[in-house]
Design a protein around this motif. Sequence first.
Motif, mmCIF file in Angstrom:
data_model
loop_
_atom_site.group_PDB
_atom_site.id
_atom_site.type_symbol
_atom_site.label_atom_id
_atom_site.label_comp_id
_atom_site.label_asym_id
_atom_site.label_seq_id
_atom_site.Cartn_x
_atom_site.Cartn_y
_atom_site.Cartn_z
ATOM 1 N N UNK A 106 0.807 -1.234 0.000
ATOM 2 C CA UNK A 106 0.000 0.000 0.000
ATOM 3 C C UNK A 106 0.833 1.272 0.000
ATOM 4 N N UNK A 107 2.138 1.167 0.371
ATOM 5 C CA UNK A 107 2.964 2.384 0.430
ATOM 6 C C UNK A 107 3.456 2.772 -0.964
ATOM 7 N N UNK A 108 3.833 4.044 -1.100
ATOM 8 C CA UNK A 108 4.303 4.588 -2.385
ATOM 9 C C UNK A 108 5.802 4.845 -2.328
ATOM 10 N N UNK A 109 6.473 4.602 -3.437
ATOM 11 C CA UNK A 109 7.934 4.790 -3.517
ATOM 12 C C UNK A 109 8.257 5.560 -4.794
ATOM 13 N N UNK A 237 -3.014 -2.444 -4.239
ATOM 14 C CA UNK A 237 -2.797 -1.452 -5.291
ATOM 15 C C UNK A 237 -3.925 -0.421 -5.250
ATOM 16 N N UNK A 238 -5.150 -0.892 -5.112
ATOM 17 C CA UNK A 238 -6.290 0.037 -5.106
ATOM 18 C C UNK A 238 -6.157 1.012 -3.934
ATOM 19 N N UNK A 239 -5.724 0.523 -2.775
ATOM 20 C CA UNK A 239 -5.529 1.428 -1.631
ATOM 21 C C UNK A 239 -4.491 2.492 -1.945
ATOM 22 N N UNK A 240 -3.375 2.064 -2.547
ATOM 23 C CA UNK A 240 -2.306 3.016 -2.883
ATOM 24 C C UNK A 240 -2.734 3.985 -3.976
ATOM 25 N N UNK A 241 -3.561 3.505 -4.896
ATOM 26 C CA UNK A 241 -3.914 4.334 -6.058
ATOM 27 C C UNK A 241 -4.785 5.533 -5.698
#
Length: 256
Positions: A106-109, A237-241
């Motif tokens: 869920x985290x972004x990089x 992915x949906x959470x991160x998006x």
Amino acid sequence: MSEDNKKIAIIGGTGLTSLKNLEITRREIAMTPYGEASSPLAYGCLNNGASQSTEVVFLARHGHAHTMPPHMVNYRANIRALKEAGVTDIIAVNAVGGIRNDMLPGSLVIPDQIIDYTTRRINTFYEKNLNHVTHIDFSYPYSAELSQQIIDSAEEEKIKLIRGGTYAATEGPRLETAAEIQRLKRDGCDIVGMTGMPEAALARELAIDYASICVNANWAAGLSDEPITMEAIEKNVENGLAQVRQLIAAVIENCH
Ligand code: HPA
């Protein structure tokens, strides 16, 4: 290049086949000397105040219906189509598996390095009919300027992201073995995905600034007791998006 001359494209990956806040004005099928791009180019304005008048281009890497696996994507057609559309900057969105222990699902990089482990992809435009052999400088594969703009916009929007990291680009479509992930870890890789290359190198060959927002979808193979399932990947992915959509809108706003 002055900010006014920038034309930004978004290449959406798994889970991002469209941008909800993109008001599409036209779609164009993009045919290139390398074949057809993965999806029609969607032109539009991101619907957030000042950027209303700013045109951006959206391309779905895996096709509009998400049917093209990473190893079958026509990366050359995609990058060439964006070049022909006048694109100067690409923000790529890539789903990845986390290797480093802070790369939580869920985290972004925002990666700053790549190691290419792909094996069977056409990875250059410099192939035939050359006047001279060309080697691009790829020491720093991502645009530092565009990456910084993403980081600054995230800070403004209070979106948490991890700055920097080495992206391992694997061939797929299968996920890795646990031993392969241990090797990638020893090599210094922090995240692993199947779409980062040759996309980044092709963009550099055509002098397009390129940066990536990676969304951690799962712990890479062998790093968690849970099996890696498509359902879990899609959910993370949906959470991160949700945050990626907000972030992209802010970057575009700030670039103009
Ligand atoms: N490996 C490779 N590609 C990926 C992964 C992974 O674990 N997760 C999402 N894309």
